[in-house]
Enzyme design. Structure first.
Site, PDB file in Angstrom:
ATOM      1  CG  HIS A 143      -3.500  -0.102  -6.572  1.00  0.00           C
ATOM      2  ND1 HIS A 143      -3.829   0.533  -5.403  1.00  0.00           N
ATOM      3  CD2 HIS A 143      -3.669  -1.433  -6.321  1.00  0.00           C
ATOM      4  CE1 HIS A 143      -4.186  -0.362  -4.493  1.00  0.00           C
ATOM      5  NE2 HIS A 143      -4.093  -1.572  -5.030  1.00  0.00           N
ATOM      6  NE  ARG A 203      -4.333  -1.091   0.209  1.00  0.00           N
ATOM      7  CZ  ARG A 203      -4.561  -2.126  -0.601  1.00  0.00           C
ATOM      8  NH1 ARG A 203      -3.660  -2.472  -1.495  1.00  0.00           N
ATOM      9  NH2 ARG A 203      -5.684  -2.805  -0.534  1.00  0.00           N
TER      10      ARG A 203
HETATM   11  P1  NDP Z   1      -1.984 -11.326   4.874  1.00  0.00           P
HETATM   12  O1  NDP Z   1      -2.878 -10.751   5.919  1.00  0.00           O
HETATM   13  O2  NDP Z   1      -2.187 -12.753   4.465  1.00  0.00           O
HETATM   14  O3  NDP Z   1      -0.454 -11.164   5.300  1.00  0.00           O
HETATM   15  C1  NDP Z   1       0.037 -10.027   5.908  1.00  0.00           C
HETATM   16  C2  NDP Z   1       1.470 -10.287   6.341  1.00  0.00           C
HETATM   17  O4  NDP Z   1       2.003  -9.081   6.886  1.00  0.00           O
HETATM   18  C3  NDP Z   1       1.575 -11.339   7.445  1.00  0.00           C
HETATM   19  O5  NDP Z   1       2.722 -12.128   7.297  1.00  0.00           O
HETATM   20  C4  NDP Z   1       1.696 -10.486   8.700  1.00  0.00           C
HETATM   21  O6  NDP Z   1       2.367 -11.098   9.794  1.00  0.00           O
HETATM   22  C5  NDP Z   1       2.515  -9.337   8.179  1.00  0.00           C
HETATM   23  N1  NDP Z   1       2.374  -8.171   9.047  1.00  0.00           N
HETATM   24  C6  NDP Z   1       1.247  -7.488   9.365  1.00  0.00           C
HETATM   25  N2  NDP Z   1       1.521  -6.503  10.255  1.00  0.00           N
HETATM   26  C7  NDP Z   1       2.834  -6.599  10.507  1.00  0.00           C
HETATM   27  C8  NDP Z   1       3.718  -5.898  11.362  1.00  0.00           C
HETATM   28  N3  NDP Z   1       3.289  -4.898  12.143  1.00  0.00           N
HETATM   29  N4  NDP Z   1       5.008  -6.268  11.388  1.00  0.00           N
HETATM   30  C9  NDP Z   1       5.464  -7.292  10.621  1.00  0.00           C
HETATM   31  N5  NDP Z   1       4.674  -8.010   9.788  1.00  0.00           N
HETATM   32  C10 NDP Z   1       3.391  -7.669   9.739  1.00  0.00           C
HETATM   33  O7  NDP Z   1      -2.128 -10.379   3.612  1.00  0.00           O
HETATM   34  P2  NDP Z   1      -1.935 -10.736   2.064  1.00  0.00           P
HETATM   35  O8  NDP Z   1      -0.646 -11.424   1.913  1.00  0.00           O
HETATM   36  O9  NDP Z   1      -3.146 -11.379   1.540  1.00  0.00           O
HETATM   37  O10 NDP Z   1      -1.889  -9.262   1.434  1.00  0.00           O
HETATM   38  C11 NDP Z   1      -0.897  -8.329   1.827  1.00  0.00           C
HETATM   39  C12 NDP Z   1      -1.239  -6.933   1.311  1.00  0.00           C
HETATM   40  O11 NDP Z   1      -1.009  -6.857  -0.092  1.00  0.00           O
HETATM   41  C13 NDP Z   1      -2.684  -6.487   1.451  1.00  0.00           C
HETATM   42  O12 NDP Z   1      -2.970  -6.067   2.759  1.00  0.00           O
HETATM   43  C14 NDP Z   1      -2.768  -5.360   0.453  1.00  0.00           C
HETATM   44  O13 NDP Z   1      -2.443  -4.131   1.068  1.00  0.00           O
HETATM   45  C15 NDP Z   1      -1.699  -5.699  -0.573  1.00  0.00           C
HETATM   46  N6  NDP Z   1      -2.288  -6.009  -1.884  1.00  0.00           N
HETATM   47  C16 NDP Z   1      -1.965  -5.199  -2.952  1.00  0.00           C
HETATM   48  C17 NDP Z   1      -2.456  -5.464  -4.196  1.00  0.00           C
HETATM   49  C18 NDP Z   1      -2.034  -4.659  -5.363  1.00  0.00           C
HETATM   50  O14 NDP Z   1      -2.606  -4.827  -6.466  1.00  0.00           O
HETATM   51  N7  NDP Z   1      -1.042  -3.797  -5.236  1.00  0.00           N
HETATM   52  C19 NDP Z   1      -3.373  -6.585  -4.432  1.00  0.00           C
HETATM   53  C20 NDP Z   1      -3.639  -7.368  -3.257  1.00  0.00           C
HETATM   54  C21 NDP Z   1      -3.123  -7.077  -2.031  1.00  0.00           C
HETATM   55  P3  NDP Z   1       1.810 -12.458  10.469  1.00  0.00           P
HETATM   56  O15 NDP Z   1       2.121 -13.548   9.461  1.00  0.00           O
HETATM   57  O16 NDP Z   1       2.611 -12.584  11.697  1.00  0.00           O
HETATM   58  O17 NDP Z   1       0.343 -12.249  10.670  1.00  0.00           O
HETATM   59  C1  OXD Z   2      -6.227  -5.482  -2.897  1.00  0.00           C
HETATM   60  C2  OXD Z   2      -5.829  -4.523  -3.941  1.00  0.00           C
HETATM   61  O1  OXD Z   2      -6.063  -5.186  -1.710  1.00  0.00           O
HETATM   62  O2  OXD Z   2      -6.248  -4.709  -5.119  1.00  0.00           O
HETATM   63  O3  OXD Z   2      -6.709  -6.580  -3.254  1.00  0.00           O
HETATM   64  O4  OXD Z   2      -5.099  -3.592  -3.666  1.00  0.00           O
END
Ligand code: NDP
Ligand code: OXD
Length: 317
Positions: free
Chosen positions: A280, A232
């Site tokens: 994005h 993000r």
């Molecule tokens: P998940 O919720 O499956 O994974 C999030 C990961 O981030 C986990 O490993 C989590 O740790 C870690 N995390 C969260 N907070 C912290 C912190 N404070 N310190 C360290 N690690 C942290 O999310 P997804 O993998 O499904 O998606 C990740 C992000 O990708 C989404 O939130 C979105 O913002 C972005 N995204 C962007 C897209 C785009 O087109 N650009 C499309 C889709 C998603 P833990 O394993 O310990 O819980």
């Molecule tokens: C998502 C994105 O969060 O598209 O899936 O950014």
């Protein structure tokens, strides 16, 4: 489901028609409404992407909010979210799209894509003999969730050394993992390419800033480290990124997400020779792939099964 039940489609920035069309194809018996005013009491589910703040208020029979993205910061920006479960997207289609994007960008930087495109624009024939092998390059993934884990596995298959960082300890075969604030320093000191797939939460906002870049090594197979952020925009400080590029603390950057989207025309990032920008688009939500999965979740829930992929509201992801 009763014949009165309705689904609210609360989107901004995305075209509701394509979602509506897919719903009428997949679940013609389910009624979607964009403007709920005459139906507020019949709304059972809400499908949201950056809903207008307050638009989920006064829906007395709302049972579940479905985020149409994997990230849910766009839901939490609304201070008036009803206290019902929030389900996010976890889908093989979206995961595959993100891993494609990550592999594409990692390989592009690893194989000197920016340099060779610049050379081509000037008709320069020069092979750079310093090119490292994948096994000499460490790709570090911030965020080892659904998307981070899949990307890690695919990068491993290409021969890269892969490390990762998460909030809690995670284990992935062949990947060196670190966690928590204490683990971040060790993670950062070895990385050549950082891939950020973190969610935007109060704890992660602005994490990609000078205080992080100052902990990176100053040289490596690609020169200074490369940053790829597809998480993000709020995770990154764009002024610090430009400064880190100018000071040689980062050698190149790929950004798919920005603090302000669309990226303002006067942003210095647009013209920076070491910056790759995508709009994005790393892993777009595909109505064709996702609507059948959301409908299946609704059907399972109505049969009494547990909802899957529920957001932890305290952690905000
Ligand atoms: P998940 O919720 O499956 O994974 C999030 C990961 O981030 C986990 O490993 C989590 O740790 C870690 N995390 C969260 N907070 C912290 C912190 N404070 N310190 C360290 N690690 C942290 O999310 P997804 O993998 O499904 O998606 C990740 C992000 O990708 C989404 O939130 C979105 O913002 C972005 N995204 C962007 C897209 C785009 O087109 N650009 C499309 C889709 C998603 P833990 O394993 O310990 O819980
Ligand atoms: C998502 C994105 O969060 O598209 O899936 O950014």
């Amino acid at each position: 489901m009763t014949s009165e039940d309705k689904i609210l489609l609360a989107l901004t920035g995305w075209d509701p028609d394509v979602w509506q069309a897919e719903f009428s194809k997949t679940a013609p018996n389910r009624q979607l409404v964009v403007d709920p005013d005459s139906d507020r009491a019949n709304i059972r589910y809400a499908l949201v992407w950056k809903q207008k703040p307050g638009s989920l208020q006064n829906l007395p029979n709302l049972e579940v909010i479905f985020s149409l993205g994997a990230g849910v910061d766009h839901v939490f920006h609304d201070p008036h979210i009803p206290d019902v479960p929030i389900v996010r997207i976890v889908s093989p289609d979206l995961t595959m799209r993100m891993s494609e994007y990550v592999v594409w960008q990692v390989l592009d930087h690893h194989r000197l894509g920016l340099r060779y495109r610049q050379q081509q624009s000037q008709r320069i024939w020069h092979e750079d003999r310093r090119q490292a092998a994948a096994h000499e390059v460490t790709v570090g993934i911030l965020g080892l969730g659904v998307l981070g884990r899949d990307a890690a596995q695919k990068l491993r298959m290409l021969g890269f050394r892969v490390s990762g960082w998460s909030r809690r300890l995670q284990t992935i075969e062949g990947v060196t993992t670190h966690y928590g604030q204490d683990g971040l320093k060790d993670f950062l000191k070895d990385v050549d390419i950082i891939v950020c797939l973190l969610p935007l939460t109060p704890d992660t906002r602005n994490i990609l800033s000078m205080s992080m870049f100052a902990q990176l090594k100053s040289e490596g197979p690609l020169g200074a480290p490369v940053l790829i952020n597809a998480g993000r925009g709020g995770l990154q400080n764009e002024v610090d990124i430009v400064a880190a590029l100018e000071r040689g603390m980062l050698s190149a950057v790929t950004l798919d997400v920005f603090n302000q989207e669309p990226l303002p025309k006067d942003s210095p990032l647009w013209k920076h020779p070491q910056v790759v920008i995508t709009p994005h688009a790393a892993a777009s939500s595909s109505p064709q792939a996702l609507v059948p999965e959301i409908v299946a979740q609704m059907e399972a829930y109505e049969r009494g099964e547990k909802l899957r992929n529920i957001v932890d509201k305290a952690a905000q992801y």
